[in-house]
Write a protein that holds these residues in place. Structure first.
Motif, PDB file in Angstrom:
ATOM      1  N   UNK A 132      29.954 -17.666  60.720  1.00  0.00           N
ATOM      2  CA  UNK A 132      28.583 -17.668  60.197  1.00  0.00           C
ATOM      3  C   UNK A 132      28.353 -18.822  59.228  1.00  0.00           C
ATOM      4  N   UNK A 133      27.136 -19.328  59.206  1.00  0.00           N
ATOM      5  CA  UNK A 133      26.728 -20.381  58.271  1.00  0.00           C
ATOM      6  C   UNK A 133      25.368 -20.001  57.724  1.00  0.00           C
ATOM      7  N   UNK A 134      25.333 -19.601  56.454  1.00  0.00           N
ATOM      8  CA  UNK A 134      24.077 -19.158  55.851  1.00  0.00           C
ATOM      9  C   UNK A 134      23.100 -20.297  55.643  1.00  0.00           C
ATOM     10  N   UNK A 211      30.320 -14.456  42.282  1.00  0.00           N
ATOM     11  CA  UNK A 211      31.178 -15.170  43.229  1.00  0.00           C
ATOM     12  C   UNK A 211      30.824 -14.777  44.661  1.00  0.00           C
ATOM     13  N   UNK A 212      31.032 -15.708  45.587  1.00  0.00           N
ATOM     14  CA  UNK A 212      30.773 -15.428  46.996  1.00  0.00           C
ATOM     15  C   UNK A 212      31.622 -16.352  47.864  1.00  0.00           C
ATOM     16  N   UNK A 213      31.270 -16.469  49.163  1.00  0.00           N
ATOM     17  CA  UNK A 213      32.057 -17.293  50.080  1.00  0.00           C
ATOM     18  C   UNK A 213      31.915 -18.779  49.793  1.00  0.00           C
ATOM     19  N   UNK A 214      30.922 -19.153  49.004  1.00  0.00           N
ATOM     20  CA  UNK A 214      30.743 -20.563  48.645  1.00  0.00           C
ATOM     21  C   UNK A 214      31.701 -20.949  47.526  1.00  0.00           C
ATOM     22  N   UNK A 253      35.057 -22.466  47.755  1.00  0.00           N
ATOM     23  CA  UNK A 253      35.738 -21.821  48.882  1.00  0.00           C
ATOM     24  C   UNK A 253      35.161 -22.363  50.192  1.00  0.00           C
ATOM     25  N   UNK A 254      35.367 -21.650  51.277  1.00  0.00           N
ATOM     26  CA  UNK A 254      35.120 -22.207  52.598  1.00  0.00           C
ATOM     27  C   UNK A 254      33.645 -22.431  52.920  1.00  0.00           C
ATOM     28  N   UNK A 255      32.757 -21.801  52.179  1.00  0.00           N
ATOM     29  CA  UNK A 255      31.330 -22.009  52.413  1.00  0.00           C
ATOM     30  C   UNK A 255      30.740 -23.118  51.569  1.00  0.00           C
ATOM     31  N   UNK A 256      31.596 -23.878  50.890  1.00  0.00           N
ATOM     32  CA  UNK A 256      31.108 -24.913  49.977  1.00  0.00           C
ATOM     33  C   UNK A 256      30.418 -26.040  50.753  1.00  0.00           C
ATOM     34  N   UNK A 277      40.457 -15.196  48.109  1.00  0.00           N
ATOM     35  CA  UNK A 277      39.559 -14.502  49.034  1.00  0.00           C
ATOM     36  C   UNK A 277      39.589 -12.993  48.802  1.00  0.00           C
ATOM     37  N   UNK A 278      40.672 -12.483  48.188  1.00  0.00           N
ATOM     38  CA  UNK A 278      40.797 -11.054  47.929  1.00  0.00           C
ATOM     39  C   UNK A 278      40.467 -10.681  46.484  1.00  0.00           C
TER      40      UNK A 278
END
Length: 337
Positions: A132-134, A211-214, A253-256, A277-278
């Motif tokens: 997914x890519x927001x 915090x989030x996936x970004x 993180x990976x959504x940056x 991530x955890x």
């Protein structure tokens, strides 16, 4: 044989893979499963390639019901996994009969779980990835009533007398808890912080609820940049430890986004990113310095462990007559993924 899987309680879940490695050259984040080790392990445990689509479940309870027999595995944070009301074990293959409810509840000591299905599930792709890519509005965010399509059915594999699991693979699981020790290498701007950079390794930091996936936002003692020159926007890796203000630390993180203009003090290792991530809001994070050579060696040891797991799974599946995807889909070793 294929079959549908009905999602009756989605919680916060998406269909993802290891990431969009072709994305950054087009200005798109790599995204993908945040805990890459757990995601790879889940796919290997059911005989899939590393990069097969699977379900990432974050924090909340999840429930699904397949219309065909499946073989699944759930990895990641500790939780309660039940199939047809029976308690089942994480980090092992588990048989599911058609019509049995699969539930994931009580995620704790971590925040993300990964559910892989033998043969994988159908998912649309963008630049070769279903992640997914927001930013562009792409991806499969699961909702109540969502239907997934499984590509294979696997007859139930059960011990014939006492219904004991046949699988005892014994993979060493990552340690999870409320405290995280994250290894980092020097960032490109570390000299800008002078002696202040040592603060990164002295005090604990607390994970913010924002915090989030970004990126993870961390409160604590902040190193101060000694130079006052402007930092031009430039490419920035996943794992970059930035000091964007005097209020918090930011670990991308990976959504940056692929570029940024804040000073980068350090860069978290790939295994460190799996641990982050955890991390749940309120968890404690401490940083430990390492070298690129040592970080690479640690990562290769972890990947070798997963390849050994693949060998065990392939041998077991061959003995049971279960077809598997034998070629691993290992993305290139790079700092940004």
């Amino acid at each position: 044989m294929s079959g549908q899987i009905l999602i009756s309680q989605p919680g916060l879940s998406v269909v993802t893979d290891l990431g969009r490695f072709a994305g950054p050259k087009f200005g798109l984040p790599v995204n993908g499963a945040l805990d890459q080790y757990s995601a790879r392990a889940a796919n290997i445990l059911v005989g899939n390639t590393d990069n097969s689509p699977l379900i990432e479940i974050t924090a909340l309870d999840f429930r699904m019901t397949p219309q065909t027999d499946l073989l699944i595995a759930v990895t990641g944070a500790p939780l309660q996994l039940t199939v047809g009301g029976r308690a089942c074990t994480q980090w092992e293959p588990v048989s599911v009969r058609a019509g049995e409810h699969v539930t994931v509840r009580g995620i704790h000591s971590g925040i993300r779980a990964y559910l892989a299905i033998h043969g994988s599930i159908d998912a649309p792709t963008l630049l070769g990835s279903c992640a997914p890519d927001t930013v562009v509005g792409f991806g499969m965010q699961l909702a109540e009533g969502s239907v997934l399509q499984a590509s294979r059915s696997v007859r139930p594999v059960r011990q014939p007398y006492f219904d004991l699991p046949l699988f005892r693979i014994g993979l060493q699981r990552p340690t999870m808890g409320s405290q995280h020790l994250i290894e980092v290498t020097d960032g490109p701007d570390i000299t800008d912080f002078g002696s202040s950079s040592a603060l990164l390794f002295e005090g604990p930091y607390q994970v913010s609820g924002r915090s989030n996936h970004i990126g993870l936002r961390l409160s604590g003692a902040l190193p101060e940049r000694q130079s006052d020159g402007e930092v031009l926007s430039r490419g920035v890796p996943v794992g970059a430890v930035e000091v964007p203000s005097r209020e918090e630390l930011l670990v991308l993180h990976r959504g940056r986004g692929v570029t940024a203009g804040y000073p980068v003090l350090a860069v978290a290792t790939r295994l460190g990113l799996d641990s982050l991530a955890q991390a749940r809001p309120g968890d404690t994070v401490r940083f430990k310095h390492t070298t690129v050579k040592a970080a690479t060696a640690s990562y290769r040891r972890a990947m070798n462990q997963l390849e050994a797991l693949r060998g065990s799974v392939d041998a077991i599946f061959a003995a049971l007559g279960i077809a598997g995807d034998v070629e691993p889909a290992e993305p290139p070793l790079r700092a940004c993924g």
